[in-house]
Design a protein around this motif. Structure first.
Motif, PDB file in Angstrom:
ATOM      1  N   PRO A   1       0.836  -1.202   0.000  1.00 48.67           N
ATOM      2  CA  PRO A   1       0.000   0.000   0.000  1.00 48.67           C
ATOM      3  C   PRO A   1       0.873   1.255   0.000  1.00 48.67           C
ATOM      4  N   GLY A   2       0.532   2.211  -0.841  1.00 45.50           N
ATOM      5  CA  GLY A   2       1.314   3.440  -0.924  1.00 45.50           C
ATOM      6  C   GLY A   2       2.400   3.388  -1.975  1.00 45.50           C
ATOM      7  N   GLU A   3       2.645   2.202  -2.532  1.00 43.48           N
ATOM      8  CA  GLU A   3       3.689   2.040  -3.539  1.00 43.48           C
ATOM      9  C   GLU A   3       3.197   2.552  -4.897  1.00 43.48           C
ATOM     10  N   ALA A   4       4.097   3.244  -5.621  1.00 42.47           N
ATOM     11  CA  ALA A   4       3.779   3.709  -6.972  1.00 42.47           C
ATOM     12  C   ALA A   4       4.209   2.639  -7.961  1.00 42.47           C
ATOM     13  N   ILE A   5       3.263   2.168  -8.793  1.00 42.42           N
ATOM     14  CA  ILE A   5       3.556   1.127  -9.777  1.00 42.42           C
ATOM     15  C   ILE A   5       2.977   1.533 -11.127  1.00 42.42           C
TER      16      ILE A   5
END
Length: 304
Positions: A24-28
């Motif tokens: 969660p919160g990761e940019a992909i």
């Protein structure tokens, strides 16, 4: 053999990558594989399918994925959570916000001009969205002059600049005033450049001072008629001859440093003094007769 081992290694790496759990919160990044009215689906190169629910498309309430996104687009999104079906729920809105504030900060520093659409009226101003961020335009910054009727601007497009971009406070303030004033200044300059010395036109007296009067003519042009250029006789005050709102004929004497000098007497707006009895005659229709102005001044009267 080495090539075969590398191929197998690459294949194994892809298999392992497909089982990676996103945080969660990761940019992909994901490739758009389907779009409908409520959801955008992404290929994340994982066993987990990515989705962007409608509420995570944009902060702009008028944003429609089917109009703005195309199949095959590669989008950067922020991971929210994995749902009960094993799908990775993501947010395009949040990803856009991160990039948007950087863009808006640069735009503020570089005085970049954008065109935005006014969405709604709020106390003391209106709202428009820029780069997906809700922006506020104060009533005093909506046009070159203060705008009283804000409702008339809803749905209209205006050109704006960013004057405040505060990500921490989530505060975006826009201004159309500077852009409008610059446009008007350029239009005024173009009009002045097109104005020719000797040009004669009609205008309206809008202001009277002890040293002369100001005449508005054309499309928003104003020039000064010095008291010595009003008529062919000495005046103690322009008010002896002119009054506010009076329509007069003027001649352009010069245009210097944005200032226009005009003459009424050279445009022959005020008739010259009569030099002979034969120059001006008055016609009496009832008697179908004429008499000279000089004769009238001497007290000569016509019989009925």
């Amino acid at each position: 053999m080495d090539e075969e081992k590398m191929t197998m290694a690459d294949f194994e790496e892809e298999i392992n990558a497909s089982f990676v759990k996103f945080r969660p919160g990761e940019a992909i990044k994901g490739t758009v594989v389907s779009i409908d009215e409520d959801e955008v689906s992404l290929d994340l190169n994982s066993v987990s399918r990515g989705i962007i629910p409608k509420e995570e498309w944009s902060n702009d309430p008028d944003f429609q994925a089917m109009d703005e996104i195309r199949m095959g687009d590669v989008l950067t999104v922020i991971v929210l959570y994995e749902d009960e079906d094993g799908q990775t729920v993501t947010s395009l809105r949040q990803a856009k916000e991160v990039a948007a504030w950087e863009t808006l900060t640069d735009a503020m520093e570089n005085h970049t001009i954008y065109e935005v659409k006014i969405k709604e009226v709020v106390p003391s101003g209106v709202v428009a969205y820029l780069e997906g961020i809700r922006g506020f335009i104060p009533a005093s910054k909506l046009a070159a002059e203060y705008v009283e009727d804000l409702d008339s601007y809803v749905g209209k497009k205006v050109k704006v600049q960013v004057i405040t971009a505060d990500e921490e406070e989530n505060r975006l303030v826009l201004s159309a005033k500077e852009v409008a004033k610059e446009r008007l200044a350029k239009e005024q300059e173009a009009k002045l450049n097109a104005l020719q010395k000797g040009f004669i036109t009609e205008g309206t007296i809008t202001r009277i001072e002890s040293y002369g009067c100001f005449v508005e003519f054309g499309e928003g042009l104003t020039g000064l008629v010095h008291i010595s250029q009003i008529c062919n006789r000495f005046l103690k005050s322009p008010k002896e001859v002119v009054k506010l709102g009076m329509q007069v004929k003027v001649k352009v004497l010069s245009v210097e440093d944005g200032k226009i000098r005009l003459s009424m007497k050279e445009a022959e707006d005020i008739a010259p003094e009569v030099e002979s009895d034969e120059e001006i005659h008055l016609e009496y229709k009832d008697e179908e007769a004429t008499t000279s102005l000089a004769g009238l001044l001497k007290g000569i009267r016509l019989e009925d």
